[in-house]
Write a protein that holds these residues in place. Structure first.
Motif, PDB file in Angstrom:
ATOM      1  N   VAL A  86      -7.404  -6.040  13.239  1.00 21.32           N
ATOM      2  CA  VAL A  86      -6.102  -6.281  12.041  1.00 21.32           C
ATOM      3  C   VAL A  86      -6.862  -5.313  10.676  1.00 21.32           C
ATOM      4  O   VAL A  86      -5.516  -4.503  10.193  1.00 21.32           O
ATOM      5  CB  VAL A  86      -6.334  -7.667  11.829  1.00 21.32           C
ATOM      6  N   VAL A  87      -7.636  -6.002  10.065  1.00 21.66           N
ATOM      7  CA  VAL A  87      -8.520  -4.980   8.336  1.00 21.66           C
ATOM      8  C   VAL A  87      -8.181  -3.818   8.857  1.00 21.66           C
ATOM      9  O   VAL A  87      -7.666  -3.286   8.176  1.00 21.66           O
ATOM     10  CB  VAL A  87      -9.816  -5.651   8.383  1.00 21.66           C
ATOM     11  N   ALA A  88      -8.874  -3.206   9.881  1.00 24.68           N
ATOM     12  CA  ALA A  88      -8.914  -1.558   9.589  1.00 24.68           C
ATOM     13  C   ALA A  88      -7.838  -0.501  10.288  1.00 24.68           C
ATOM     14  O   ALA A  88      -7.147  -0.377   9.517  1.00 24.68           O
ATOM     15  CB  ALA A  88      -9.497  -1.213  10.989  1.00 24.68           C
ATOM     16  N   LEU A  89      -6.791  -1.685  11.228  1.00 25.22           N
ATOM     17  CA  LEU A  89      -5.523  -1.120  10.849  1.00 25.22           C
ATOM     18  C   LEU A  89      -4.823  -1.228   9.925  1.00 25.22           C
ATOM     19  O   LEU A  89      -3.719  -0.296   9.376  1.00 25.22           O
ATOM     20  CB  LEU A  89      -4.564  -2.160  12.438  1.00 25.22           C
ATOM     21  N   TYR A  90      -5.127  -2.481   9.402  1.00 28.09           N
ATOM     22  CA  TYR A  90      -3.730  -2.601   8.110  1.00 28.09           C
ATOM     23  C   TYR A  90      -4.435  -1.789   7.143  1.00 28.09           C
ATOM     24  O   TYR A  90      -3.373  -1.673   5.748  1.00 28.09           O
ATOM     25  CB  TYR A  90      -3.754  -3.798   8.170  1.00 28.09           C
ATOM     26  N   ALA A  91      -6.026  -1.383   6.372  1.00 29.86           N
ATOM     27  CA  ALA A  91      -5.967  -0.830   5.097  1.00 29.86           C
ATOM     28  C   ALA A  91      -5.783   0.891   5.547  1.00 29.86           C
ATOM     29  O   ALA A  91      -5.194   1.189   4.479  1.00 29.86           O
ATOM     30  CB  ALA A  91      -7.783  -1.626   5.291  1.00 29.86           C
ATOM     31  N   TYR A  92      -6.057   0.420   6.198  1.00 34.20           N
ATOM     32  CA  TYR A  92      -5.208   2.580   7.116  1.00 34.20           C
ATOM     33  C   TYR A  92      -4.256   3.028   6.885  1.00 34.20           C
ATOM     34  O   TYR A  92      -4.089   3.651   6.426  1.00 34.20           O
ATOM     35  CB  TYR A  92      -6.079   3.025   8.287  1.00 34.20           C
ATOM     36  N   ARG A  93      -3.042   1.683   7.602  1.00 34.71           N
ATOM     37  CA  ARG A  93      -1.973   1.862   7.266  1.00 34.71           C
ATOM     38  C   ARG A  93      -1.175   1.906   5.740  1.00 34.71           C
ATOM     39  O   ARG A  93      -0.399   2.297   4.814  1.00 34.71           O
ATOM     40  CB  ARG A  93      -0.829   0.644   7.924  1.00 34.71           C
ATOM     41  N   SER A  94      -2.437   0.732   5.352  1.00 32.16           N
ATOM     42  CA  SER A  94      -2.142   0.887   3.499  1.00 32.16           C
ATOM     43  C   SER A  94      -2.126   2.221   2.708  1.00 32.16           C
ATOM     44  O   SER A  94      -1.313   3.018   2.077  1.00 32.16           O
ATOM     45  CB  SER A  94      -2.791   0.001   2.845  1.00 32.16           C
ATOM     46  N   SER A  95      -3.610   2.611   3.392  1.00 33.70           N
ATOM     47  CA  SER A  95      -3.722   3.812   2.608  1.00 33.70           C
ATOM     48  C   SER A  95      -2.717   5.268   2.791  1.00 33.70           C
ATOM     49  O   SER A  95      -2.457   6.030   2.279  1.00 33.70           O
ATOM     50  CB  SER A  95      -4.986   4.646   3.381  1.00 33.70           C
ATOM     51  N   VAL A  96      -2.739   5.525   4.462  1.00 36.60           N
ATOM     52  CA  VAL A  96      -1.509   6.458   4.959  1.00 36.60           C
ATOM     53  C   VAL A  96      -0.144   6.151   3.620  1.00 36.60           C
ATOM     54  O   VAL A  96       0.001   7.713   3.101  1.00 36.60           O
ATOM     55  CB  VAL A  96      -0.786   6.490   6.193  1.00 36.60           C
ATOM     56  N   ALA A  97       0.487   4.968   3.738  1.00 38.08           N
ATOM     57  CA  ALA A  97       1.664   4.584   2.808  1.00 38.08           C
ATOM     58  C   ALA A  97       1.359   5.169   1.465  1.00 38.08           C
ATOM     59  O   ALA A  97       2.525   5.518   0.720  1.00 38.08           O
ATOM     60  CB  ALA A  97       1.534   3.214   2.990  1.00 38.08           C
ATOM     61  N   MET A  98      -0.028   5.398   1.060  1.00 37.65           N
ATOM     62  CA  MET A  98      -0.282   5.504  -0.702  1.00 37.65           C
ATOM     63  C   MET A  98      -0.009   6.805  -1.109  1.00 37.65           C
ATOM     64  O   MET A  98      -0.247   7.538  -1.915  1.00 37.65           O
ATOM     65  CB  MET A  98      -1.551   4.826  -0.861  1.00 37.65           C
ATOM     66  N   ALA A  99      -0.557   7.669   0.727  1.00 34.47           N
ATOM     67  CA  ALA A  99      -1.135   8.826   0.833  1.00 34.47           C
ATOM     68  C   ALA A  99       0.484   9.954   0.426  1.00 34.47           C
ATOM     69  O   ALA A  99       1.446  10.598  -0.361  1.00 34.47           O
ATOM     70  CB  ALA A  99      -1.676   9.329   1.891  1.00 34.47           C
TER      71      ALA A  99
END
Length: 873
Positions: free
Chosen positions: A453-466
């Motif tokens: 969950v940490v991996a998926l949602y940290a990467y989701r956040s990074s994509v949203a910030m992109a």
């Protein structure tokens, strides 16, 4: 007129603050005494003395004069929240300072670690927010100039509060021809010592720097590297890890030969050597069993899984790790760390209806990644400030150039890749609160899901910030598409991968699991991914034996009386309360044992978990961490080397990127013993007995240690014979009346001169660009006779090789006449402590935090192996 001038001065001060700290509602900053800050922090931590002292000593904002500007962690969290909110205001959907504060308050959810916690919004230090850096050289730069350049860069980074790692595989092996007066290379081991010494010399707010040295197993000198720390007093300022490739591991397991070469990655090397991999592997295992080093880095796994290495040709080729091994980095990249407190997402902890609030957790993981990206912006501001300071410094341009170029490189890497280090803490308490026993299959499966969950949602956040802020500068989906970690994310969340291809990603890499150290004392939880160290232990408090009803359990060597009392791990108390036990009751040891046996902490401490299962757990979690994991496998003293062998092999097979084992008490076995063990045929040979010289040599090498004697600046000169303290001189360092000593001087010589009438004089000489130069005459008015006599007494026991720890105990027990001389004792102790071999037990001393007699010396500091607290100086 005077009042008018004071008003103008005040106005100028306020204007300066506005310009330099960009704070627009200026009020005069209040200064607190240490006691005020401690008492307020003690209330904040609900009576936890250790947490309160750690916060005041390490994290409260202070200036260079020791003035404290924060009264409790509440002030600190508002400082951090306001600064991050300032960055947020530049971007869409900005978080408010109050929203950020609520995430930080009482260390409940999101906890910036170390450098970010200390440095964000702190205008009293010109320091980096990065916890760690890696430096290196391009290509086959194995010249002396390149080696010295790395040394200089290491020191420059450590003085700005960063831990540093670098690799030595580029240094040519011992005996290689060189085109200078030496004719052949000394190999890499002498440079290990050089870098280690540099680390020990750099002070960071009362603590030494941290260094990781690594080398490839492919290097012909790797065996010498592996053995370097097994020799007395060698490389004490660095952690060391060996980079193992898959070919070596397969050869070691299958009993096949292995080819070492130099350069290590050359298609046509200039030097090759065939070795028996199993023999060298056995040495790695033996040394790790005996001394907890070297750590091992499974390098092919690191490179294969590394997302940044998809951009290796653009400068992101991973070469080494930070000092604790959890962040593999390319040269001149850095990382900041942040931990999410897993325990706080357990609802109804330790009760039958306990559950993990995944919805809140997912939301906070996304916010944690966002905060980490904001901290990169703050770090870029800090680096700009460092660069401006370098430009404004009075040194000439030639002196400043290398430091300026170093920070320019770091600034570019930090802004280009925007690497983050989102991690966790309180894994052990989270599992216990859910009724899961650390090390079992059920607990491991749950932990793996949490980290997914940490991996998926940290990467989701990074994509949203992109999408909102822009992707990191060199993002390219085609480069990453075959990376195993990215493929794992795509399989687990196709929508995430679809958006990543469309918008890119804000950060080149996002995740790590670091040791949280003192941070866990303030979260009042277990540390990082580790299980609880002990659920119950003893502490002590100083008492007045003349008070009524006082209970004295222990009297130390100075006559101070202490009462011992039981301390429960914070979350063990929560378990007790949830199950109807009274934490305030005085329990017998038998009752405590029974309590622990009933709790989910039973058989789940760091020394008694299933060790192989812990390694497998690390490997399964590693699949969802794009950097690495800092974890130590704690073993009892009586385990054999075969278990270490099986743990390392299992770590490699399980997909771990690295592994460290610590066998209880093994640090005391780092050094070669003067007493041979005749029952063990495979032990390393004993060292020769210590040298005792009846007649003092005319010339001794000398170490220079500065210290405070009351409010005065003093200096100690420690004369060394064969690297061992032989004598000590001390004196006042004062520009008018005392010793004129250049700031850069750390080593020199002491020369004994005798005139025609037999009078003795000791001259102190120091190196400058023109060679040695006499700067001080030892027997002069610059040395106080009373201090001189005490120093002679200490020198007398030093030269007959009384163990250093016993000399320090002797110094501490001296009953001297004045308060000034008693503070002088502390300086002398500090000067001698750096020569205590790491792992030496401090017999007769008890930990001031937990009361255990489990103190050992580590790099001159006293470390408690029971509760982890440390005391230096």
């Amino acid at each position: 007129m005077q009042s008018h001038l004071l008003a103008v001065s005040k106005l100028l001060q306020i204007t300066y603050l506005i310009i330099n700290s960009k704070i627009y509602n200026i009020v005069e900053k209040q200064i607190y005494s240490y006691d005020e800050a401690y008492e307020e922090s003690l209330r904040y931590f609900q009576g936890d003395e250790l947490a309160a002292r750690v916060w005041v000593n390490k994290y409260a904002v202070k200036d260079s004069f020791g003035n404290i500007y924060e009264k409790s962690p509440e002030d600190m969290h508002w400082r951090i929240a306001n600064e991050i909110a300032r960055v947020e205001s530049k971007y869409p959907n900005a978080l408010s300072a109050k929203e950020l504060y609520d995430l930080l308050d009482h260390f409940k959810y999101i906890v910036p670690q170390g450098s970010p916690m200390t440095g964000i919004g702190n205008d009293y230090q010109v320091a980096s927010l990065s916890n760690c850096f890696v430096i290196g050289v391009d290509g086959a730069a194995d010249s002396y100039g390149a080696i010295i350049k790395i040394d200089e860069e290491q020191v420059q980074l450590m003085k700005r509060r960063g831990g540093v790692g670098h690799d030595l595989s580029h240094i040519r092996p011992k005996g290689s021809p060189v085109k200078n007066s030496a004719l052949t290379s000394t190999g890499l081991v002498p440079f290990m010592e050089r870098y280690s010494n540099s680390t020990r010399e750099v002070a960071q707010d009362g603590r030494r720097g941290a260094l990781m040295l690594s080398v490839s197993i492919n290097h012909p000198d790797s065996e010498a590297f592996i053995d370097a720390k097994m020799t007395e007093g060698k490389v004490t300022g660095a952690n060391v890890s060996v980079k193992l490739d898959d070919a070596f591991m397969e050869a070691a397991i299958n009993g096949k030969p292995y080819i070492q070469k130099y350069p290590i990655d050359a298609a046509n090397p200039t030097f090759t050597k065939e070795i028996e991999a199993a023999t060298l592997w056995k040495k790695i295992v033996h040394n790790a069993w005996k001394s907890a080093e070297p750590g091992v880095l499974f390098w092919d796994t690191i490179i294969r899984e590394s997302v940044p290495d998809c951009y290796a040709d653009l400068g992101y080729r991973t070469v080494s790790t930070n000092p604790c091994g959890e962040i593999p980095l390319c040269p001149y990249d850095s990382c900041r760390l942040l931990a999410i407190n897993l325990y706080s997402y357990v609802v109804n902890p330790f009760r039958p209806n306990a559950y993990f609030d995944f919805e809140l957790f997912k939301k906070h993981v996304e916010l944690a990644q966002r905060i980490m990206d904001d901290i990169i912006d703050l770090e870029l501001e800090k680096i700009e400030r460092i660069i401006n300071k370098i430009d404004d410094d009075p040194e000439n341009e030639e002196v400043k150039r290398s430091e300026r170029v170093l920070w320019d490189k770091i600034y570019k890497k930090s802004g280009q890749g925007r690497r983050t280090g989102v991690g966790i803490t309180a894994e052990g308490d989270m599992l216990a609160a859910l009724g899961l026993r650390y090390g079992t299959e059920e607990a491991t499966e749950f932990s793996e899901n949490v980290h997914k969950v940490v991996a998926l949602y940290a990467y989701r956040s990074s994509v949203a910030m992109a999408k909102e802020r822009g992707a990191f500068e060199i993002y390219n989906n085609e480069r990453e598409q075959n990376n195993p970690f990215i493929q794992r994310l795509a399989e687990a969340d196709p929508e995430l991968y679809k958006n990543m291809k469309k918008y890119g990603r804000r950060n080149i890499a996002c995740l790590t699991i670091a040791p949280t150290g003192t941070t866990s004392l303030m979260t009042q939880t277990t540390s990082g991914i580790e299980p609880v160290f002990l659920p119950v232990y003893k502490r002590r408090r100083k008492v007045n034996p003349n008070d009524t009803n006082v209970h004295v359990d222990f009297v130390d060597e100075t006559g101070d009386a202490f009462e011992e009392y039981i301390v429960f791990h914070h979350k063990f108390v929560t378990w007790m309360e949830a199950n109807g036990f009274d934490p305030a009751k005085r329990y017998t040891e038998e009752e405590i044992d029974e309590l622990v046996a009933q709790s989910p902490y039973n058989k789940a401490t760091s020394n008694d978990v299933d060790w192989l299962m812990k390694v497998k757990m690390q490997g399964r979690i590693q699949k969802w961490v794009d950097h690495s994991i800092s974890v130590t496998i704690n073993l009892p003293n009586d385990v054999d080397e075969d278990l270490v062998n099986r743990l390392y092999v299992e770590a490699w097979k399980s997909g771990c990127k690295g592994c460290t084992v610590y066998r209880d008490g093994s640090r005391s076995g780092v050094l070669i013993s003067a007493k041979a063990d005749k029952d063990k045929k495979d032990e390393l040979p004993p060292c020769k007995p210590p040298t005792v010289v009846e007649v003092r040599p005319k010339v001794l090498e000398a170490d220079v240690v500065r210290f405070q004697n009351n409010k005065e600046k003093w200096v100690a000169f420690v004369g060394l014979l064969d690297g061992h303290p032989y004598e000590i001189f001390t004196g006042l360092q004062d520009d008018d009346e005392g010793i004129l000593l250049p700031k850069s001087v750390t080593m020199g010589r002491i020369i004994k001169n005798v005139d025609e009438e037999g009078n003795k004089r000791y001259d102190f000489q120091f190196e400058n660009k023109r060679g040695y130069k006499t700067t001080i005459e030892g027997l002069s008015e610059k040395f106080n006779k009373e201090y001189w006599n005490y120093a002679k007494l200490i020198s007398g026991v030093l030269r007959y090789r009384m163990p250093i720890e016993q000399v320090i105990k002797l110094v501490g027990s001296l009953q001297l006449h004045s308060e000034n001389i008693n503070t002088w004792k502390n300086g002398v102790e500090r000067a001698l402590k750096k020569y205590i071999q790491d792992g030496t037990e401090a017999k007769g001393k008890r930990c001031p935090s937990c009361g255990s007699e489990t103190l050992v010396y580590q790099e001159g500091c006293l470390i408690c192996t029971t509760c982890g607290s440390s005391r230096c100086g």
